[in-house]
Design a protein around this motif. Structure first.
Motif, PDB file in Angstrom:
ATOM      1  N   SER A  54       0.831  -1.211   0.000  1.00 18.22           N
ATOM      2  CA  SER A  54       0.000   0.000   0.000  1.00 18.22           C
ATOM      3  C   SER A  54       0.864   1.259   0.000  1.00 18.22           C
ATOM      4  O   SER A  54       0.548   2.232  -0.670  1.00 18.22           O
ATOM      5  N   LYS A  55       1.977   1.228   0.735  1.00 11.19           N
ATOM      6  CA  LYS A  55       2.883   2.386   0.770  1.00 11.19           C
ATOM      7  C   LYS A  55       3.503   2.654  -0.596  1.00 11.19           C
ATOM      8  O   LYS A  55       3.729   3.799  -0.970  1.00 11.19           O
ATOM      9  N   LEU A  56       3.785   1.577  -1.343  1.00  9.96           N
ATOM     10  CA  LEU A  56       4.406   1.709  -2.657  1.00  9.96           C
ATOM     11  C   LEU A  56       3.379   1.912  -3.773  1.00  9.96           C
ATOM     12  O   LEU A  56       3.746   2.090  -4.931  1.00  9.96           O
ATOM     13  N   GLY A  57       2.097   1.864  -3.410  1.00  6.90           N
ATOM     14  CA  GLY A  57       1.047   2.061  -4.407  1.00  6.90           C
ATOM     15  C   GLY A  57       0.865   0.864  -5.330  1.00  6.90           C
ATOM     16  O   GLY A  57       0.366   1.002  -6.447  1.00  6.90           O
ATOM     17  N   ILE A  58       1.235  -0.311  -4.845  1.00  6.82           N
ATOM     18  CA  ILE A  58       1.122  -1.539  -5.653  1.00  6.82           C
ATOM     19  C   ILE A  58      -0.308  -2.042  -5.612  1.00  6.82           C
ATOM     20  O   ILE A  58      -0.917  -2.155  -4.555  1.00  6.82           O
ATOM     21  N   LYS A  59      -0.844  -2.346  -6.790  1.00  7.14           N
ATOM     22  CA  LYS A  59      -2.179  -2.925  -6.877  1.00  7.14           C
ATOM     23  C   LYS A  59      -2.158  -4.018  -7.939  1.00  7.14           C
ATOM     24  O   LYS A  59      -1.224  -4.114  -8.736  1.00  7.14           O
ATOM     25  N   GLY A  60      -3.175  -4.850  -7.931  1.00 11.42           N
ATOM     26  CA  GLY A  60      -3.248  -5.921  -8.917  1.00 11.42           C
ATOM     27  C   GLY A  60      -4.276  -6.955  -8.528  1.00 11.42           C
ATOM     28  O   GLY A  60      -4.974  -6.815  -7.522  1.00 11.42           O
ATOM     29  N   GLU A  61      -4.360  -7.990  -9.343  1.00  8.12           N
ATOM     30  CA  GLU A  61      -5.286  -9.082  -9.043  1.00  8.12           C
ATOM     31  C   GLU A  61      -4.641 -10.406  -9.416  1.00  8.12           C
ATOM     32  O   GLU A  61      -3.834 -10.482 -10.343  1.00  8.12           O
TER      33      GLU A  61
END
Length: 131
Positions: A64-71
């Motif tokens: 979350s701190k690095l702004g990582i998202k995905g599925e």
């Protein structure tokens, strides 16, 4: 493997066996290799399994701190006694931290999953979205 036209005819000719569109998307043609009882279980319980998993799912702090998202998409078998088999990663989010978190979450949450009458292949889509 049946074509989409054949699949449409099959599902239309079997009104007692309606297959949820989400299942079709997640399982693809492999859904037609399952028994009616397994499909019925998935139609009735996959959403609940997703909600239970979501209850246990925590966004990894670093992600979350690095702004990582995905599925990612996970697959495992759920047994009548409530056990699960080895969890496989069918589709990676592209980030090991998210994929490992998804697997760890299922390893915690599965104890609450509704039990099938027969061994059933479960596929779960796990999404990480930043607000």
């Amino acid at each position: 493997i049946p074509s989409l036209a054949q699949i449409g005819k099959q599902t239309n000719s079997l009104p007692q066996l309606k297959i949820d569109k989400k299942l079709l998307k997640l399982y693809g043609d492999s859904i037609f290799l399952m028994t009616k009882q397994q499909i019925k279980y998935l139609n009735n319980n996959l959403n609940t399994i997703g909600l239970i998993t979501q209850k246990y799912l925590e966004y990894p702090y670093l992600a979350s701190k690095l702004g990582i998202k995905g599925e990612s998409i996970l697959e495992f078998f759920l047994f009548p006694n409530g056990d699960i088999s080895t969890i496989k990663l069918l589709k990676s989010s592209g980030y090991e931290i998210l994929d490992e978190n998804s697997i760890d979450t299922v390893k915690e949450a599965y104890k609450e999953y509704p039990r099938p009458k027969n061994k059933t292949k479960i596929r779960l889509l796990v999404r990480y979205i930043l607000n």
